[in-house]
Design an enzyme around this catalytic site. Structure first.
Site, PDB file in Angstrom:
ATOM      1  CG  ASP A  67       1.210  -9.874 109.212  1.00 41.24           C
ATOM      2  OD1 ASP A  67       0.268  -9.104 108.955  1.00 41.24           O
ATOM      3  OD2 ASP A  67       2.334  -9.743 108.710  1.00 41.24           O
ATOM      4  CG  ASP A 136      13.491  -7.973 107.231  1.00 41.81           C
ATOM      5  OD1 ASP A 136      12.493  -7.962 106.458  1.00 41.81           O
ATOM      6  OD2 ASP A 136      13.409  -8.333 108.418  1.00 41.81           O
ATOM      7  CG  HIS A 138       9.403  -8.931 106.531  1.00 39.90           C
ATOM      8  ND1 HIS A 138       9.624  -8.348 107.752  1.00 39.90           N
ATOM      9  CD2 HIS A 138       8.539  -8.100 105.891  1.00 39.90           C
ATOM     10  CE1 HIS A 138       8.925  -7.235 107.851  1.00 39.90           C
ATOM     11  NE2 HIS A 138       8.264  -7.058 106.732  1.00 39.90           N
ATOM     12  CD  GLU A 143      11.021 -10.037 110.573  1.00 43.09           C
ATOM     13  OE1 GLU A 143      11.406  -9.808 109.415  1.00 43.09           O
ATOM     14  OE2 GLU A 143      10.633  -9.143 111.337  1.00 43.09           O
TER      15      GLU A 143
END
Ligand code: PGA
Length: 258
Positions: A67, A136, A138, A143
């Protein structure tokens, strides 16, 4: 999933780097999927050491990063491109043309994402993907609520991720809101995957990923559907696992234990 629990972060990195080296010894032209963030830093340090001390060769290796922040140029100090050059690429003998990092500043994101996916396919797919995990749950910037079949695309970062990553920027408002990221579907096509986690702040996400239901609310849980995922955790990151005794019991029994 194979669960490997180590005493501390350094041990996690040593095991992970050893696994990368094993891949390169058996396939010198392997395709590696690389991650950024604090977690893989120690792995890259160890790979650099192995390159210098043991001649670990990257001359035929191809890499694809997961990413990049949208809007940051490669020379921006918080860009993932900059991170990779500073923390790995400039220290090893990988040819520049074999390195692929999503562009955060392309004119046409849709076309770029298609090209990135095609490029991975043309290089024969990813042999070994390194992953961290967000608090979270991810993987890459997928997400919560990301489709588990998603491909490389633009994602809006979750508030929690922006808060987690604000530590790298002067102020929280400087954290980009968008990122270009490989999809969960893209990641699941990797032949081998290593998920690395360290620290108590990852314990809940790790437990949800390994022992929770497969759900887009914790995209790392999609790894339960992958045949060759090795989770290398330090004791703190493994702290919320209900079956920890079982994992430790079988850890050293496997003939292929790393
Ligand atoms: P970290 O990030 O390694 O910096 O904790 C992990 C992630 O967000 O994927």
């Amino acid at each position: 999933m194979q669960i490997n629990i180590q005493e501390d972060y350094d041990a996690v990195c040593r095991i992970a780097a050893g696994r990368v080296a094993k891949t390169l010894y058996s396939k010198p032209n392997a395709v590696l999927g690389l991650a950024t963030g604090s977690t893989p830093l120690g792995v890259y340090k160890e790979l650099i050491r192995m390159h210098h001390d043991e001649g670990l060769d990257f001359s035929q290796v191809t890499t694809f990063n997961l990413d990049e922040y949208v809007g940051l140029t490669p020379n921006h100090k918080q860009s993932y491109s900059y991170f990779m050059w500073e923390n790995l690429f400039k220290h090893i003998n990988i040819p520049r043309q074999n390195i692929h990092i999503p562009s955060g500043t392309t004119d046409n994101y849709e076309a770029f994402c298609r090209w990135y996916e095609d490029c991975i396919k043309q290089r024969g797919g990813i042999d070994l993907q390194i992953l961290g995990i967000g608090t979270d749950g991810h993987i890459a910037f997928n997400e919560p609520s990301s489709s588990l079949g998603s491909r490389t695309r633009i994602k809006t970062l979750a508030r929690q991720t922006i808060e987690d990553n604000a530590r790298f920027f002067d102020k929280p408002e400087d954290v980009p809101v968008f990122a270009i990221t490989m999809g969960v579907g893209t990641i699941l096509e990797s032949r081998d995957i290593m998920l690395l986690a360290s620290g108590a702040n990852k314990a809940a996400a790790v437990a949800a990923a390994i022992e929770g239901p497969v759900t887009s609310m914790c995209t790392a849980s999609a790894l339960q559907l992958h045949r060759e995922t090795l989770c290398i955790l330090d004791r703190q990151a493994a702290g919320d696992l209900k079956m920890i005794e079982y994992y430790e019991w079988i850890q050293n029994k496997r003939p292929d234990a790393p």
